[in-house]
Each structure stands twice: as structure tokens, then as C-alpha cells.
Design a protein around this motif. Structure first.
Motif, PDB file in Angstrom:
ATOM      1  N   LYS A 130       1.616 -44.791 -12.971  1.00  0.00           N
ATOM      2  CA  LYS A 130       0.780 -45.651 -13.808  1.00  0.00           C
ATOM      3  C   LYS A 130      -0.347 -46.303 -13.009  1.00  0.00           C
ATOM      4  O   LYS A 130      -1.419 -46.582 -13.553  1.00  0.00           O
ATOM      5  N   MET A 131      -0.112 -46.522 -11.725  1.00  0.00           N
ATOM      6  CA  MET A 131      -1.103 -47.206 -10.887  1.00  0.00           C
ATOM      7  C   MET A 131      -2.101 -46.251 -10.258  1.00  0.00           C
ATOM      8  O   MET A 131      -3.242 -46.640  -9.974  1.00  0.00           O
ATOM      9  N   TYR A 132      -1.672 -45.013  -9.994  1.00  0.00           N
ATOM     10  CA  TYR A 132      -2.539 -44.063  -9.309  1.00  0.00           C
ATOM     11  C   TYR A 132      -2.713 -42.794 -10.146  1.00  0.00           C
ATOM     12  O   TYR A 132      -1.732 -42.114 -10.451  1.00  0.00           O
ATOM     13  N   PRO A 133      -3.939 -42.454 -10.510  1.00  0.00           N
ATOM     14  CA  PRO A 133      -4.161 -41.226 -11.285  1.00  0.00           C
ATOM     15  C   PRO A 133      -3.907 -39.993 -10.426  1.00  0.00           C
ATOM     16  O   PRO A 133      -4.018 -40.053  -9.197  1.00  0.00           O
ATOM     17  N   PRO A 134      -3.573 -38.865 -11.046  1.00  0.00           N
ATOM     18  CA  PRO A 134      -3.343 -37.637 -10.270  1.00  0.00           C
ATOM     19  C   PRO A 134      -4.635 -37.101  -9.669  1.00  0.00           C
ATOM     20  O   PRO A 134      -5.736 -37.434 -10.127  1.00  0.00           O
ATOM     21  N   TYR A 135      -4.485 -36.289  -8.653  1.00  0.00           N
ATOM     22  CA  TYR A 135      -5.638 -35.622  -8.050  1.00  0.00           C
ATOM     23  C   TYR A 135      -6.288 -34.722  -9.099  1.00  0.00           C
ATOM     24  O   TYR A 135      -5.586 -34.069  -9.880  1.00  0.00           O
ATOM     25  N   PRO A 136      -7.631 -34.669  -9.160  1.00  0.00           N
ATOM     26  CA  PRO A 136      -8.294 -33.838 -10.172  1.00  0.00           C
ATOM     27  C   PRO A 136      -7.819 -32.389 -10.137  1.00  0.00           C
ATOM     28  O   PRO A 136      -7.758 -31.770  -9.082  1.00  0.00           O
ATOM     29  N   GLY A 137      -7.470 -31.874 -11.312  1.00  0.00           N
ATOM     30  CA  GLY A 137      -7.017 -30.485 -11.409  1.00  0.00           C
ATOM     31  C   GLY A 137      -5.547 -30.280 -11.127  1.00  0.00           C
ATOM     32  O   GLY A 137      -5.078 -29.131 -11.088  1.00  0.00           O
ATOM     33  N   THR A 138      -4.797 -31.364 -10.948  1.00  0.00           N
ATOM     34  CA  THR A 138      -3.353 -31.239 -10.687  1.00  0.00           C
ATOM     35  C   THR A 138      -2.668 -30.508 -11.832  1.00  0.00           C
ATOM     36  O   THR A 138      -2.896 -30.799 -13.008  1.00  0.00           O
ATOM     37  N   GLU A 139      -1.795 -29.552 -11.473  1.00  0.00           N
ATOM     38  CA  GLU A 139      -1.048 -28.777 -12.459  1.00  0.00           C
ATOM     39  C   GLU A 139       0.389 -29.279 -12.521  1.00  0.00           C
ATOM     40  O   GLU A 139       1.058 -29.415 -11.499  1.00  0.00           O
ATOM     41  N   VAL A 140       0.867 -29.569 -13.729  1.00  0.00           N
ATOM     42  CA  VAL A 140       2.256 -29.980 -13.915  1.00  0.00           C
ATOM     43  C   VAL A 140       3.115 -28.725 -13.976  1.00  0.00           C
ATOM     44  O   VAL A 140       2.859 -27.819 -14.790  1.00  0.00           O
ATOM     45  N   VAL A 141       4.127 -28.660 -13.115  1.00  0.00           N
ATOM     46  CA  VAL A 141       4.958 -27.456 -13.006  1.00  0.00           C
ATOM     47  C   VAL A 141       6.425 -27.844 -13.100  1.00  0.00           C
ATOM     48  O   VAL A 141       6.793 -29.007 -12.974  1.00  0.00           O
ATOM     49  N   GLY A 142       7.257 -26.842 -13.306  1.00  0.00           N
ATOM     50  CA  GLY A 142       8.699 -27.032 -13.271  1.00  0.00           C
ATOM     51  C   GLY A 142       9.261 -26.514 -11.971  1.00  0.00           C
ATOM     52  O   GLY A 142       8.726 -25.564 -11.384  1.00  0.00           O
ATOM     53  N   THR A 143      10.336 -27.106 -11.491  1.00  0.00           N
ATOM     54  CA  THR A 143      10.913 -26.668 -10.220  1.00  0.00           C
ATOM     55  C   THR A 143      11.488 -25.257 -10.308  1.00  0.00           C
ATOM     56  O   THR A 143      11.661 -24.600  -9.285  1.00  0.00           O
ATOM     57  N   SER A 144      11.801 -24.803 -11.510  1.00  0.00           N
ATOM     58  CA  SER A 144      12.344 -23.447 -11.670  1.00  0.00           C
ATOM     59  C   SER A 144      11.284 -22.459 -12.136  1.00  0.00           C
ATOM     60  O   SER A 144      11.590 -21.300 -12.397  1.00  0.00           O
ATOM     61  N   ALA A 145      10.029 -22.912 -12.247  1.00  0.00           N
ATOM     62  CA  ALA A 145       8.952 -22.028 -12.712  1.00  0.00           C
ATOM     63  C   ALA A 145       7.651 -22.386 -11.999  1.00  0.00           C
ATOM     64  O   ALA A 145       6.662 -22.773 -12.627  1.00  0.00           O
ATOM     65  N   VAL A 146       7.643 -22.252 -10.674  1.00  0.00           N
ATOM     66  CA  VAL A 146       6.444 -22.550  -9.887  1.00  0.00           C
ATOM     67  C   VAL A 146       5.450 -21.403 -10.075  1.00  0.00           C
ATOM     68  O   VAL A 146       5.786 -20.245  -9.811  1.00  0.00           O
ATOM     69  N   PRO A 147       4.233 -21.681 -10.527  1.00  0.00           N
ATOM     70  CA  PRO A 147       3.283 -20.607 -10.866  1.00  0.00           C
ATOM     71  C   PRO A 147       2.564 -20.017  -9.657  1.00  0.00           C
ATOM     72  O   PRO A 147       1.347 -20.090  -9.530  1.00  0.00           O
ATOM     73  N   LEU A 148       3.336 -19.411  -8.763  1.00  0.00           N
ATOM     74  CA  LEU A 148       2.774 -18.753  -7.591  1.00  0.00           C
ATOM     75  C   LEU A 148       3.294 -17.325  -7.534  1.00  0.00           C
ATOM     76  O   LEU A 148       4.509 -17.104  -7.601  1.00  0.00           O
ATOM     77  N   SER A 149       2.398 -16.385  -7.407  1.00  0.00           N
ATOM     78  CA  SER A 149       2.806 -14.986  -7.327  1.00  0.00           C
ATOM     79  C   SER A 149       3.232 -14.632  -5.910  1.00  0.00           C
ATOM     80  O   SER A 149       3.045 -15.403  -4.962  1.00  0.00           O
ATOM     81  N   HIS A 150       3.804 -13.461  -5.750  1.00  0.00           N
ATOM     82  CA  HIS A 150       4.346 -13.005  -4.473  1.00  0.00           C
ATOM     83  C   HIS A 150       3.258 -12.975  -3.392  1.00  0.00           C
ATOM     84  O   HIS A 150       2.176 -12.430  -3.593  1.00  0.00           O
ATOM     85  N   LYS A 172      17.651 -25.009  -4.307  1.00  0.00           N
ATOM     86  CA  LYS A 172      17.693 -23.633  -3.805  1.00  0.00           C
ATOM     87  C   LYS A 172      16.710 -22.742  -4.563  1.00  0.00           C
ATOM     88  O   LYS A 172      15.936 -21.988  -3.959  1.00  0.00           O
ATOM     89  N   ILE A 173      16.729 -22.821  -5.875  1.00  0.00           N
ATOM     90  CA  ILE A 173      15.821 -22.016  -6.698  1.00  0.00           C
ATOM     91  C   ILE A 173      14.364 -22.364  -6.397  1.00  0.00           C
ATOM     92  O   ILE A 173      13.494 -21.483  -6.276  1.00  0.00           O
ATOM     93  N   PHE A 174      14.107 -23.648  -6.253  1.00  0.00           N
ATOM     94  CA  PHE A 174      12.748 -24.112  -5.964  1.00  0.00           C
ATOM     95  C   PHE A 174      12.243 -23.528  -4.647  1.00  0.00           C
ATOM     96  O   PHE A 174      11.142 -22.961  -4.580  1.00  0.00           O
ATOM     97  N   PHE A 175      13.041 -23.643  -3.586  1.00  0.00           N
ATOM     98  CA  PHE A 175      12.600 -23.160  -2.280  1.00  0.00           C
ATOM     99  C   PHE A 175      12.552 -21.637  -2.221  1.00  0.00           C
ATOM    100  O   PHE A 175      11.746 -21.071  -1.469  1.00  0.00           O
ATOM    101  N   GLU A 176      13.390 -20.955  -2.973  1.00  0.00           N
ATOM    102  CA  GLU A 176      13.300 -19.492  -3.032  1.00  0.00           C
ATOM    103  C   GLU A 176      11.947 -19.054  -3.577  1.00  0.00           C
ATOM    104  O   GLU A 176      11.359 -18.081  -3.095  1.00  0.00           O
ATOM    105  N   GLN A 177      11.459 -19.767  -4.575  1.00  0.00           N
ATOM    106  CA  GLN A 177      10.146 -19.442  -5.133  1.00  0.00           C
ATOM    107  C   GLN A 177       9.029 -19.677  -4.115  1.00  0.00           C
ATOM    108  O   GLN A 177       8.093 -18.878  -4.015  1.00  0.00           O
TER     109      GLN A 177
END
Length: 249
Positions: A130-150, A172-177
Motif C-alpha cells: 500500500k505504501m510503495y507502488p510496484p516497479y513499472p511493468g511488473t508482472e503478477v505471477v504464480g509460484t507454480s506458473a512462472v512465465p519463463l520458457s526453457h 520445489k516446484i518454483f525453483f524447478e521452473q
């Protein structure tokens, strides 16, 4: 870092603002204790409470305001591509993306925020958002669905964020991605407080919110990562420089 300055006492004041309920509780206990100051055990507890609060704030001031943590010079000398594709991942509070953009001006920076109020229930994070806005262009992601390709990302940064993933399987799932997103010469940099004697002395039972070095290394190994180097940024903060298994230089 030259060109980007933090306000005096910014770090320790943020801690007070984000965690004010702890200090209100401590003040309430202190006031209540004054009514029973004739009891020796109560006096002892009061002094311990005061000492613990002062020590934790003092250590926090040293880490976040006095040390060179946010100058990012501790990242110098890494065997990484600084003009490639980098990703900075936070857990709802981001103080470093603008610093990384300044440090690596030739890189392509993406910023991810995995904060999920249903899973990550720290009230301090809610207040910080609430006090600090996100960095411009920040993408909200899920720990089980990180949008990074191989093999798509040269450097991934996780600064004091990964410990917010409390569930072991989710970690574990997060770091595997993240491991899959690294090329053979890519690096993952994880910065964390550890559940160790230094952080116990500084934060008392609060150090249970952190994980031990052994726990982190088990997570890294299960995800297919190797610790290339471990750097002490301060006695209270450890940086793990990670690469894919079998690619350690």
C-alpha cells in the motif's frame, strides 16, 4: 550505488511502519510491566523486551541503512552476462528492480511479483504494497506458473523473497521452473536471512521465519541447482550464487 540514494533511516523506518503492531504490543507489555515493577521476574522480562527490540532495530538499521546492501557491489565479479535477459522476482515488496536497471543498463529486465494474499499472509507485506507502488511493468505471477520458457533467462534475482513460500512442495516446484529457465551459463542469485545464530541474536524468535542454509541447499539440490558460491553480504544476509547441476565453473 552512485546515482540512486536511499533516504536516511529508510530501511529501519520501513520495518517499523510495516510491523507497527509488534511495537504497539511491546509498548503495551512495557506499560503493563511498570505496574508490577516491584516483581523481580517482571523487571527482568521488561529489560529483556527492551533489549531485544533495541537490538533488532539496531541490526536492521545496520543492514538496510548502513551496509552497502543496496549499492549492489556484492554482485560485482560474478561470472554472468550483464547485457542479456534478467528477471527480478519479489514477494510483493520491491526495493531492487530500479537498482538492477541502473546497475545493468544494457540488460532486458523483467520483474515478477508472486505475492498471493491467500498463501502469503504476512500483514507487513500488505502494508508495504500500500505504501510503495510496484516497479513499472511488473508482472503478477504464480509460484507454480512462472512465465519463463526453457533456457530463456541469463540471470534471475530473488532478494529476500523466496522464504515467503512456506510450503516445501511449492518451493520445489518454483525453483524447478527457475532452473529450467536458465541456460547452461545462466545464474540464479538468492539473497536471504538464515535461521542461524546471528539472526537469532538479532531477531530472537523472529528468526524462525527464515530457513536454515541446510534447508535452502536441499531445495536447490532437489530443483537441479548447484551452489557455485555463497557470499556473506553482511553477517545477517547470505547470497547463494546458483547454476544448473554440472555447470559449475
Amino acid at each position: 550505488m552512485e546515482g540512486i540514494k536511499r533516504k536516511p533511516f529508510q530501511g529501519v523506518m520501513n520495518i517499523v511502519r510495516f510491523n507497527w503492531h509488534f511495537y504497539v504490543l511491546s509498548m503495551g507489555l512495557l506499560i503493563a510491566g511498570l505496574f508490577f515493577r516491584h516483581l523481580v521476574p517482571v523487571q527482568l522480562l521488561l529489560w529483556l523486551l527492551i533489549a531485544s527490540s533495541v537490538l533488532s532495530l539496531g541490526v536492521s538499521w545496520y543492514i538496510y541503512d548502513v551496509s552497502r546492501l543496496y549499492q549492489l557491489r556484492w554482485l560485482d565479479g560474478l561470472n554472468v552476462r550483464t547485457n542479456g535477459r534478467i528477471v527480478n522476482i519479489n514477494a510483493g515488496f520491491d526495493e531492487t528492480s530500479h537498482l538492477l536497471a541502473h546497475k545493468y543498463p544494457e540488460a532486458q529486465l523483467r520483474v515478477f511479483d508472486f505475492y498471493d494474499p491467500a498463501k502469503h499472509t504476512e500483514v507487513s507485506i500488505e502494508r508495504a504494497r500500500k505504501m510503495y507502488p510496484p516497479y513499472p511493468g511488473t508482472e503478477v505471477v504464480g509460484t507454480s506458473a512462472v512465465p519463463l520458457s526453457h533456457a530463456s533467462t541469463d540471470i534471475i534475482f530473488l532478494f529476500m523473497a523466496a522464504h515467503e513460500i512456506r510450503d516445501g512442495r511449492e518451493r520445489k516446484i518454483f525453483f524447478e521452473q527457475l532452473c529450467d529457465a536458465l541456460p547452461e551459463d545462466g545464474r540464479l542469485i538468492v539473497l536471504e536471512h538464515l535461521r542461524d545464530p546471528f539472526n537469532f541474536m538479532a531477531y530472537n524468535i523472529g528468526f524462525f521465519h527464515f530457513f536454515s542454509a541446510r534447508t535452502w541447499k536441499e531445495v536447490f539440490t532437489l530443483a537441479g541447482l548447484s551452489v557455485e558460491e555463497e557470499r556473506k553480504v553482511t553477517p545477517f544476509l547470505s547470497a547463494f550464487i546458483l547454476c544448473k547441476n554440472g555447470t559449475t565453473s
